[in-house]
Design a protein around this motif. Structure first.
Motif: not given
Lengths: 264, 235
Positions: B45, B110, B119, B169, B177, B179, B181, B218, B220, B222
């Motif tokens: 990703r 995760n 996810n 995410r 994607w 997300g 953080t 973010q 992304f 993938r």
């Protein structure tokens, strides 16, 4: 939609957690000096000025202090303080490390001083208490340097019945007299440590009057740094043309106490 | 005390996210009962921090970007970030500027291990390092000591710190994607500098703070490198 709400939610978290710089007490550029008498008692240091050759003007003028907070020079890593005291002049050179740090657009920069050191000086004794200068405003607990002096065993405290305009005062032996202002209610005058009598001459405008006092003196070494000193006691009035002189206390202490009460 | 507040906040975010994500995927979980442990990566990703890009356009004092990448090893992810930021502050008597790059490397775990879309609600750790330069120009008049005019530099200063991270995410559409953080940065150490203390460390923030919050939003892409394990067992 549910996913979008996630990002809105955490945007609020992010905004709530932003750190703003605090402009309070940015610089620790104050050297806090306490004046003491050997033995540990607090002194009341009578001075005309404290200044540094590199500074634009004096930091203090005509005052008596038990401690001072003096700014150190951010342009160099050494500051020499010149202290014109009532009874002697002193030089106190201090060195330190200096670093500068940007804080924010609003606060500007801050100076961080550390590793304070006292170089050779002409005080009786100097103790470095803390090597980190204090922030400004200075916290009440801050203390960097303690300056000790030998006890003054020959200063008699004289108080006037009411405030007088004292244009001049002298003693009959070579001595330094601290006379802060013309109008006084109290004054400390030296007794001759090498004799058993001292004559004070007061000038009240056009009138001049004298006071001759007698006392016992006894040599003693209180502190090695100070050598032999005369301890004075049993004060009494020998001769005077003043209206009235009361003896309030017949022994000498440091800081001076009220020994004589004068009615001119 | 502030660090304690930060840690509590991080935990609160983590549990809030965990609860929400569990609800989101409850329907999918009903269909999924077991996944074999397969530590061979299924994709990489690649992403960027949207917040840094947006901030660079509206905040004249900030220029920065950040690239993010992670690779899955079953429920564990190797995460690497690389970024740049520079700040410029100009005021009446003090100008400051810095710029530098930073890198973070670490791992995420995760907690949505049975989600077929992979996810993530994750918690992780990072080791981060930055190399930067800064300059300050001072032109001012001191109350006691008169004019002060000087330029001070820190060149190629190294800094390092650790981070505890958490976030999500979420697969939005096909390979896209989104997300965020949240990161609690702490234990900053920098090279010893002589005349100037580091002020703003790229990737970290204000150097005089013991701990610091950071947020990334973010986007992304993938890129799958192989099909996910086909061992999803239907009830």
């Amino acid at each position: 939609m549910k996913k979008l709400s996630w990002f809105v939610c955490f945007s609020l978290f992010a905004v709530s957690c932003l750190n703003e710089a605090d402009c309070y007490q940015l610089n620790n550029n104050a050297v806090v000096i306490y004046f003491k008498i050997l033995g540990g008692k607090a002194d009341l240091f009578e001075l005309y000025t404290i200044q540094s050759a590199d500074a634009g003007g004096p930091f203090l003028v005509d005052t008596a202090v038990s401690y001072v907070a003096l700014p150190i020079n951010p342009k160099t890593e050494e500051t020499v303080f010149t202290i014109i005291g009532a009874y002697a002049d002193y030089e106190l050179p201090v060195t330190y490390n200096r670093q500068v740090q940007f804080v924010s657009e609003d606060c500007g920069e801050r100076y961080v001083f550390s590793n304070l050191n006292v170089l050779e000086n002409n005080f009786d004794s100097v103790l470095l208490v803390s090597t980190t200068p204090a922030p400004v405003p200075v916290p009440s607990s801050a203390k960097n340097i303690e300056i000790y002096r030998c006890p003054r065993t020959n200063l008699a405290g004289i108080t006037f019945k009411e405030k007088v305009l004292l244009s001049d005062v002298t003693v009959n032996f070579p001595a330094i007299i601290y006379q802060p202002t013309d109008s006084v209610t109290t004054i400390n005058l030296p007794l001759n440590p090498n004799d058993t009598t001292t004559t004070f001459t007061f000038s009240f405008g056009n009138a001049t009057k004298t006071l001759k006092v007698s006392y016992l003196k006894e040599p003693e070494t209180l502190f090695q740094e100070c050598g032999e000193q005369s301890l004075i006691s049993k004060l009494y009035v020998n001769v005077t043309d003043l209206t009235l002189v009361n003896i309030l206390n017949d022994s000498i202490e440091d800081l001076p106490i009220k020994n004589f009460e004068i009615t001119p | 005390m502030r660090s304690l507040h930060n840690i509590l906040l991080l935990i609160l975010i983590s549990f809030t996210a965990s609860a929400q994500k569990e609800a989101d995927t409850a329907e999918k979980k009903a269909d999924t009962v077991k996944q074999k442990k397969d530590f061979i990566p299924t994709g990489i990703r690649l992403g960027t921090d949207a917040f840094a890009l947006v901030k660079s356009t509206y905040d004249e004092s900030f220029k920065g970007w950040e690239l993010n990448a992670d690779v899955d090893f079953y429920r564990y992810y190797l995460a690497v970030d690389y970024g740049y930021w520079g700040r410029t502050y100009i005021s009446e008597d003090t100008d400051y500027s810095n710029d530098g790059t930073y890198v973070r490397i670490g791992a995420d775990v995760n907690f949505l291990k049975k989600d077929p879309d992979k996810n993530m609600f994750f918690v992780g750790m990072r080791y981060a390092a930055s190399r930067f330069s800064e300059e300050m120009v001072i032109n001012q008049i001191d109350e006691y000591w008169g004019p002060i005019s000087t330029t001070i530099n820190n060149d190629n200063v190294n800094a390092r710190w650790f981070e505890v991270t958490t976030g999500v995410r979420v697969k939005i559409w096909k390979m896209i994607w989104l997300g965020y953080t949240a990161r609690l940065k702490f234990a900053l150490s920098t090279d010893n500098t002589t005349d100037m203390l580091p002020s703003d460390v790229p990737g970290y923030g204000r150097a005089e703070t013991d701990s610091y919050w950071g947020f990334n939003y973010q986007i992304f892409v993938r890129l799958p490198v192989r099909k996910p394990p086909s061992t999803l067992l239907k009830k």
